[in-house]
Design an enzyme around this catalytic site. Structure first.
Site, mmCIF file in Angstrom:
data_model
loop_
_atom_site.group_PDB
_atom_site.id
_atom_site.type_symbol
_atom_site.label_atom_id
_atom_site.label_comp_id
_atom_site.label_asym_id
_atom_site.label_seq_id
_atom_site.Cartn_x
_atom_site.Cartn_y
_atom_site.Cartn_z
ATOM 1 N N GLY A 87 0.932 -1.296 0.025
ATOM 2 C CA GLY A 87 0.096 -0.212 0.000
ATOM 3 C C GLY A 87 0.675 1.253 -0.045
ATOM 4 O O GLY A 87 0.465 2.206 -0.423
ATOM 5 N N GLU A 144 2.131 -8.268 -2.558
ATOM 6 C CA GLU A 144 0.904 -8.918 -1.989
ATOM 7 C C GLU A 144 0.942 -10.438 -2.093
ATOM 8 O O GLU A 144 0.417 -11.306 -1.088
ATOM 9 C CB GLU A 144 -0.350 -8.394 -2.932
ATOM 10 C CG GLU A 144 -0.894 -7.246 -2.559
ATOM 11 C CD GLU A 144 -0.155 -5.822 -2.866
ATOM 12 O OE1 GLU A 144 1.059 -6.163 -3.552
ATOM 13 O OE2 GLU A 144 -0.644 -4.787 -2.642
HETATM 14 C C1 LIG Z 1 -11.300 -14.296 -7.122
HETATM 15 C C2 LIG Z 1 -10.055 -12.959 -6.340
HETATM 16 C C3 LIG Z 1 -11.083 -11.889 -6.286
HETATM 17 C C4 LIG Z 1 -9.847 -10.959 -5.875
HETATM 18 C C5 LIG Z 1 -10.424 -9.496 -5.538
HETATM 19 C C6 LIG Z 1 -9.700 -8.728 -5.041
HETATM 20 C C7 LIG Z 1 -8.883 -9.014 -3.678
HETATM 21 C C8 LIG Z 1 -7.912 -7.978 -2.966
HETATM 22 C C9 LIG Z 1 -7.123 -8.634 -2.262
HETATM 23 C C10 LIG Z 1 -6.524 -7.578 -1.227
HETATM 24 C C11 LIG Z 1 -5.432 -6.777 -1.677
HETATM 25 C C12 LIG Z 1 -5.146 -5.952 -0.557
HETATM 26 C C13 LIG Z 1 -3.902 -5.305 -1.005
HETATM 27 C C14 LIG Z 1 -2.837 -5.399 0.074
HETATM 28 C C15 LIG Z 1 -1.804 -4.296 0.060
HETATM 29 C C16 LIG Z 1 -1.279 -4.349 1.256
HETATM 30 O O1 LIG Z 1 -0.781 -3.273 1.642
HETATM 31 S S1 LIG Z 1 -0.972 -5.504 2.448
HETATM 32 C C17 LIG Z 1 0.165 -5.203 3.684
HETATM 33 C C18 LIG Z 1 1.544 -5.596 2.992
HETATM 34 N N1 LIG Z 1 2.494 -4.966 3.989
HETATM 35 C C19 LIG Z 1 3.798 -5.667 4.092
HETATM 36 O O2 LIG Z 1 3.888 -6.500 3.690
HETATM 37 C C20 LIG Z 1 4.747 -4.760 5.017
HETATM 38 C C21 LIG Z 1 4.869 -5.408 6.161
HETATM 39 N N2 LIG Z 1 6.043 -4.780 7.137
HETATM 40 C C22 LIG Z 1 7.355 -4.594 6.969
HETATM 41 O O3 LIG Z 1 7.858 -5.534 5.984
HETATM 42 C C23 LIG Z 1 7.975 -3.846 7.935
HETATM 43 O O4 LIG Z 1 7.426 -3.819 9.131
HETATM 44 C C24 LIG Z 1 8.721 -2.584 7.202
HETATM 45 C C25 LIG Z 1 9.816 -2.874 6.396
HETATM 46 C C26 LIG Z 1 7.657 -1.699 6.862
HETATM 47 C C27 LIG Z 1 9.402 -1.945 8.629
HETATM 48 O O5 LIG Z 1 10.324 -2.629 9.136
HETATM 49 P P1 LIG Z 1 10.433 -2.277 10.755
HETATM 50 O O6 LIG Z 1 11.149 -0.911 10.946
HETATM 51 O O7 LIG Z 1 11.729 -3.459 11.138
HETATM 52 O O8 LIG Z 1 9.422 -2.537 11.544
HETATM 53 P P2 LIG Z 1 8.910 -3.926 12.367
HETATM 54 O O9 LIG Z 1 9.588 -4.352 13.498
HETATM 55 O O10 LIG Z 1 8.556 -4.928 11.147
HETATM 56 O O11 LIG Z 1 7.277 -3.538 12.534
HETATM 57 C C28 LIG Z 1 6.921 -2.897 13.714
HETATM 58 C C29 LIG Z 1 5.849 -2.935 14.210
HETATM 59 O O12 LIG Z 1 4.729 -2.768 12.974
HETATM 60 C C30 LIG Z 1 3.722 -4.011 12.626
HETATM 61 N N3 LIG Z 1 3.455 -3.792 11.154
HETATM 62 C C31 LIG Z 1 4.363 -3.780 10.129
HETATM 63 N N4 LIG Z 1 3.776 -3.705 9.228
HETATM 64 C C32 LIG Z 1 2.582 -3.611 9.340
HETATM 65 C C33 LIG Z 1 1.124 -3.765 8.436
HETATM 66 N N5 LIG Z 1 1.117 -3.699 7.479
HETATM 67 N N6 LIG Z 1 0.107 -3.709 9.349
HETATM 68 C C34 LIG Z 1 -0.127 -3.775 10.639
HETATM 69 N N7 LIG Z 1 1.207 -3.792 11.150
HETATM 70 C C35 LIG Z 1 2.333 -3.829 10.691
HETATM 71 C C36 LIG Z 1 4.620 -5.166 13.065
HETATM 72 O O13 LIG Z 1 3.935 -6.446 13.201
HETATM 73 C C37 LIG Z 1 5.388 -4.530 14.433
HETATM 74 O O14 LIG Z 1 4.307 -4.605 15.465
HETATM 75 P P3 LIG Z 1 4.623 -5.138 16.825
HETATM 76 O O15 LIG Z 1 5.738 -3.868 17.418
HETATM 77 O O16 LIG Z 1 5.466 -6.320 16.666
HETATM 78 O O17 LIG Z 1 3.207 -5.144 17.522
#
Ligand SMILES: CCCCCCCCCCCC/C=C/CC(=O)SCCNC(=O)CCNC(=O)[C@H](O)C(C)(C)COP(=O)(O)OP(=O)(O)OC[C@H]1O[C@@H](n2cnc3c(N)ncnc32)[C@H](O)[C@@H]1OP(=O)(O)O
Length: 305
Positions: free
Chosen positions: A156, A181
């Site tokens: 996103g 994704e």
């Molecule tokens: C038949 C078929 C029909 C189809 C129809 C359509 C279907 C649609 C499908 C849906 C599509 C949806 C589209 C989705 C797009 C998205 O955006 S999904 C989100 C993807 N995001 C990621 O993969 C990123 C994940 N995060 C990271 O990689 C890292 O956190 C970072 C590189 C951004 C930062 O790293 P760092 O600084 O080391 O922090 P962290 O220690 O990793 O994280 C701190 C803290 O934040 C929490 N967190 C991280 N990302 C997210 C998030 N996206 N959402 C919520 N929380 C998040 C992480 O868990 C840590 O939490 P805690 O402190 O441990 O509690």
């Protein structure tokens, strides 16, 4: 509140939309005056999660996401971003916005995974409407939008950057950008796929989307996902220089050209907005998808330390 693109907004924003925007000048916490914060270059306005630094003299506002720790796109952040953009757009002082992060090392972690897990269909409906709304508002904005990407920019986060007119990325090997994704077990909706194709072409998109590729800066530049890669301390100044280049073009000609280039892509979503919401909700409610997202979120949480 019915916004320009036709979506009705969440109940809490509906009641008092401007209550989400508070005057942060000198730390005060008062309702912002309607119509914008132009006229005084030093005046700040914004909301809890979106800080807006307007410079009336240049006609440019710097909009900073501040939803720590990682600027995940919660319903609140999506809502505040839409309202902030609308507010700047409605203030004719402004011709451009720079989008950047107030959180260290992360531009945005993308959609808030806690909004996609363990909730009910009504919540997913409200959330996806807000995602659509932010994309439409940024993608079709009459303003020049420049992304000053000062941190990691997956999923996103990349979607917001792709909706801008120009992208400047900090040269840090940890600052990956792309649509990952598939690695979460979910698929990219067609309109975001279209945006990717419009930016980097069909073959590169096909490969990157299937593999869920996250590109480091040099590769992002090579594939055309970003327009400039610069040292981290020059991201904002470079974004401002880019902005000046875009603002040197007469607004009406640039805006008509932008619409001409983007309208077909946006119209495709506008024509089937409700169906897209239904697809999303039924997809995200599947047990298998919920399990994949839970596992991914758990891995993220355990990765720490
Ligand atoms: C038949 C078929 C029909 C189809 C129809 C359509 C279907 C649609 C499908 C849906 C599509 C949806 C589209 C989705 C797009 C998205 O955006 S999904 C989100 C993807 N995001 C990621 O993969 C990123 C994940 N995060 C990271 O990689 C890292 O956190 C970072 C590189 C951004 C930062 O790293 P760092 O600084 O080391 O922090 P962290 O220690 O990793 O994280 C701190 C803290 O934040 C929490 N967190 C991280 N990302 C997210 C998030 N996206 N959402 C919520 N929380 C998040 C992480 O868990 C840590 O939490 P805690 O402190 O441990 O509690």
């Amino acid at each position: 509140m019915a916004l320009a693109s036709g979506v009705r907004f969440p109940a809490r924003a509906l009641l008092r939309p401007w209550s989400l925007l508070r005057d942060t000048t000198l730390g005060r916490s008062e309702p912002a005056a309607g119509g914008g914060g132009g006229g005084d270059g030093a005046r700040l306005f914004g909301s809890q999660r979106v800080l807006v630094e307007p410079d009336a003299a240049s006609g440019v506002a710097v909009m900073k996401f501040r939803n720590p720790p990682v600027n995940s796109l919660s319903l609140e952040l999506l809502t505040e971003l839409v309202i902030s953009l609308e507010k700047v757009e409605n203030d004719k002082t402004f011709r451009g916005v720079i989008l950047t992060s107030a959180c260290p090392r992360v531009f945005s972690a993308g959609l808030d995974l806690t909004e996609l897990c363990g909730r009910n269909p009504a919540h997913y409906t409200e959330y996806w409407k807000a995602v659509q709304e932010l994309w439409l508002r940024t993608y079709l904005s009459s303003l020049v939008l420049v992304a000053a990407i000062n941190g990691a920019c997956p999923a996103g986060g990349c979607i917001i950057a792709l909706a801008c007119d120009c992208r400047v990325l900090a040269d840090n090997p940890k600052y990956h950008i792309g649509l990952n994704e598939t690695l979460l077990g979910i698929t990219t909706p067609f309109w975001l796929k279209d945006t990717y194709v419009n930016t980097i072409g069909h073959r590169a998109s096909e490969q990157a989307l299937q593999l869920g590729s996250l590109f480091p800066p040099s590769e992002a530049l090579q594939v055309g996902l970003v327009d400039q890669v610069v040292p981290e301390d020059q991201v904002l100044s470079t974004a401002l220089s880019e902005m000046a280049r875009w603002l040197a073009v007469p607004d009406h000609a640039r805006q008509l050209t932008k619409t001409m280039m983007r309208k077909a892509t946006a119209d495709r979503l506008l024509r089937q907005r409700d169906a897209d919401i239904q697809n999303f909700v039924s997809f995200i409610c599947r047990d298998s998808i919920q399990k994949s997202l839970q596992v991914y979120l758990e891995k993220l949480r355990q990765r720490k330390g």
